[in-house]
Design a protein around this motif. Structure first.
Motif, mmCIF file in Angstrom:
data_model
loop_
_atom_site.group_PDB
_atom_site.id
_atom_site.type_symbol
_atom_site.label_atom_id
_atom_site.label_comp_id
_atom_site.label_asym_id
_atom_site.label_seq_id
_atom_site.Cartn_x
_atom_site.Cartn_y
_atom_site.Cartn_z
ATOM 1 N N MET A 174 0.851 -1.190 0.000
ATOM 2 C CA MET A 174 0.000 0.000 0.000
ATOM 3 C C MET A 174 0.880 1.231 0.000
ATOM 4 O O MET A 174 2.088 1.135 0.232
ATOM 5 N N ARG A 175 0.266 2.388 -0.265
ATOM 6 C CA ARG A 175 1.033 3.624 -0.241
ATOM 7 C C ARG A 175 0.248 4.676 0.529
ATOM 8 O O ARG A 175 -0.961 4.572 0.681
ATOM 9 N N GLY A 176 0.948 5.697 0.997
ATOM 10 C CA GLY A 176 0.309 6.825 1.669
ATOM 11 C C GLY A 176 -0.175 6.491 3.066
ATOM 12 O O GLY A 176 0.049 5.377 3.576
ATOM 13 N N CYS A 177 -0.828 7.454 3.697
ATOM 14 C CA CYS A 177 -1.342 7.241 5.043
ATOM 15 C C CYS A 177 -2.497 8.201 5.303
ATOM 16 O O CYS A 177 -2.403 9.383 4.997
ATOM 17 N N ASN A 178 -3.596 7.640 5.856
ATOM 18 C CA ASN A 178 -4.755 8.483 6.174
ATOM 19 C C ASN A 178 -4.796 8.916 7.619
ATOM 20 O O ASN A 178 -5.732 9.583 8.039
ATOM 21 N N ASN A 179 -3.827 8.480 8.411
ATOM 22 C CA ASN A 179 -3.813 8.922 9.801
ATOM 23 C C ASN A 179 -3.202 10.305 9.839
ATOM 24 O O ASN A 179 -2.492 10.699 8.942
ATOM 25 N N MET A 180 -3.516 11.003 10.852
ATOM 26 C CA MET A 180 -2.973 12.353 10.971
ATOM 27 C C MET A 180 -2.276 12.470 12.314
ATOM 28 O O MET A 180 -2.681 13.279 13.149
ATOM 29 N N CYS A 181 -1.279 11.634 12.539
ATOM 30 C CA CYS A 181 -0.514 11.775 13.769
ATOM 31 C C CYS A 181 0.081 13.182 13.710
ATOM 32 O O CYS A 181 0.674 13.563 12.690
ATOM 33 N N SER A 182 -0.082 13.943 14.793
ATOM 34 C CA SER A 182 0.165 15.387 14.665
ATOM 35 C C SER A 182 1.630 15.720 14.395
ATOM 36 O O SER A 182 1.936 16.771 13.852
ATOM 37 N N PHE A 183 2.540 14.805 14.736
ATOM 38 C CA PHE A 183 3.978 15.086 14.560
ATOM 39 C C PHE A 183 4.480 14.734 13.162
ATOM 40 O O PHE A 183 5.600 15.056 12.798
ATOM 41 N N CYS A 184 3.649 14.078 12.353
ATOM 42 C CA CYS A 184 4.195 13.316 11.220
ATOM 43 C C CYS A 184 3.957 13.982 9.865
ATOM 44 O O CYS A 184 2.858 14.438 9.547
#
Ligand code: SAM
Ligand code: SF4
Length: 462
Positions: A174-184
């Motif tokens: 897979m690619r990308g990320c839908n989480n929004m960890c605030s530091f990342c």
């Protein structure tokens, strides 16, 4: 110690291919395994356009740096490297230099203004466009494509394995990320999450097995949210794992990274069901303090994380290898929050971990909303305390392996001595043992006789 998706300190460079009549491509890759896997896709795209790879930067016609933006020091390394590579351009004026990956995506055209000798800036979803972009460069222009896609998975491109031991390979699922960890910064540099066609993953794994590979690692920022659909057909991560495990009992499967909010019992039971799915989980915690986890927007708290650890041990067993990522000194972190991280480590006793101090990344939610207010000396001291604790626990966990016999997949010669071979056990621990008449790619049973914090030593028992 063996690394999976986590950043590897040294850059990886391409190998010599010795193909006559081709232009020479040198790629230097930084950061995580996803980036290394992407460089293999890039090499494949450019092979079809008349390039073969070299490990010698001096003979290169095209130099590509595949960059990481996760922390400021990763970016500084790339800038230093670019200024050194500049001297090659003075020697060879037709040399082209390009920047790929997360730093390219983050800085976009700003890169061309800041680093004058860069000809080409290409983001992680635009590698198919490389031949056109190179054409533009040949015509005397600077070329940029940082378009992020919602569909691109490079599913149909067979990567050219670079710097491979011929035994283990990485497969991007897979690619990308839908989480929004605030530091990342990853959601901004790698775009939305998308899952690759499950059949193309299984096909790639099968072909690797047929070529003699004996271990594949399925890669994604958050593998547990893998979800591929095509009409009526659908695969979640547990189902994909099972499909790959069924290729052959002699093909080992690893995966990374798991997110504590998404790892399911179904995944754990699938791991238990198949002996060739390794009993090892990389489960980043980031912090042991629920207050900090909330500010990080990790969407779980300390209790949830520890509950997942209990579940892993209940279903797979006490000796399942577990590793972590932890960040020291995130915004507003107090000594009490830091102690929560240390006590979380005491509870879990991780086999090992990847530990960082917080580095503010421009544009992230934390950079916008929170103050990076922990003094650098506190960040570093806390990080050192975390590292010291991890060293203790790594030793403790390794000592538990002494006296036991493990099935090891031989990866090659030990770095220290040509008389010894090395390979990993199911739990991802590196084991070194005298070679006898065995060769890489074979499985052997090894009795562990001693250990250090990083490695196990043993002897083959037939
Ligand atoms: N997707 C994975 C996850 O959610 O755990 C890992 C992504 S990242 C490439 C690898 C690790 O880098 C993270 O788990 C985190 O510990 C660390 N990291 C990310 N951003 C950071 C920052 N701004 N400062 C310090 N460490 C950071
Ligand atoms: Fe970054 Fe969080 Fe996505 Fe991992 S899960 S890549 S830490 S945003």
């Amino acid at each position: 110690m063996s690394h999976l998706t986590e950043e590897v300190e040294e850059a990886k460079i391409t190998v010599n291919e010795f193909v006559n009549g081709t232009k020479k491509l040198y790629i230097e890759s930084y950061g995580c395994q996803m980036n290394f896997a992407d460089s293999e896709v890039v090499a494949s795209i450019l092979r079809n356009n008349g390039y073969s790879t070299t490990s010698d930067v001096v003979e290169a016609d095209l130099i590509l740096l595949n960059t990481c933006a996760i922390r400021d020091n990763a970016e500084q390394r790339v800038r230093n490297r670019l200024s050194i590579l500049n001297s090659n351009k003075r020697r060879n004026p037709s040399l082209k230099i390009g920047v790929l990956g997360c730093m390219a995506e983050r800085l976009k055209t700003q890169f061309l203004e800041e680093e004058k000798m860069v000809d080409l800036v290409v983001g992680p979803d635009a590698y198919r466009d490389l031949p056109n972009l190179l054409q533009e460069v040949d015509e005397g222009h600077k070329a940029v494509n940082v378009f992020l896609s919602r569909e691109e998975t490079y599913a149909d491109i067979t990567p050219i394995r670079l710097d491979s031991n011929g035994v283990s390979a990485f497969i991007s699922i897979m690619r990308g990320c839908n989480n929004m960890c605030s530091f990342c910064v990853v959601p901004f540099t790698r775009g939305r999450e998308r899952s690759r066609d499950a059949h193309s993953v299984v096909k790639e794994a099968r072909e690797l097995f047929e070529q003699g590979y004996r271990e594949v690692t399925l890669l994604g920022q958050n593998v547990d949210s893998y979800n591929w659909k095509n009409g009526e057909e659908s695969f979640n991560f547990a189902q994909l794992l099972e499909a790959v495990a069924l290729i052959s009992p002699d093909l080992r499967i690893r995966f990374s990274t798991s997110h504590p909010k998404d790892i399911t019992d179904e995944v754990l039971y699938t791991m238990k069901k198949y002996d060739n799915i390794c009993n090892y989980i990389h489960l980043p915690a980031q912090s042991g303090s629920s207050r900090i986890l909330e500010l990080m927007n990790r969407t779980y708290d300390r209790e949830w994380y520890l509950g997942k650890i209990d579940r892993i041990r209940e279903i797979i067993g006490e000796d399942c290898g577990i590793s972590h990522d932890l960040i020291a000194g995130f915004c507003t972190e107090t000594e009490e929050d830091h102690r929560d991280t240390l006590t979380l480590m005491d509870y879990v006793k991780f086999d090992y971990g990847y530990m960082f101090f917080y580095s503010e990344r421009p544009g992230t939610p934390a950079a916008k909303k929170l103050e990076d207010d922990v003094p650098e000396e506190d960040k570093k001291r806390r990080l050192n305390e975390i590292i010291a604790k991890q060293q203790e626990h790594s030793l403790l966990r390794n000592q538990l392996a002494v006296g036991k016999v493990y099935r090891i997949l031989i990866e090659g010669e030990s770095k220290r001595s040509p008389e010894d071979l090395c390979g990993r056990n199911d739990q991802n621990k590196m084991v070194v043992f005298p070679r006898k008449h065995y060769r890489k790619g074979e499985y052997v049973n090894v009795l562990v006789t001693s250990c250090s914090t990083a490695t196990l030593k043993g002897e083959i028992v037939d």
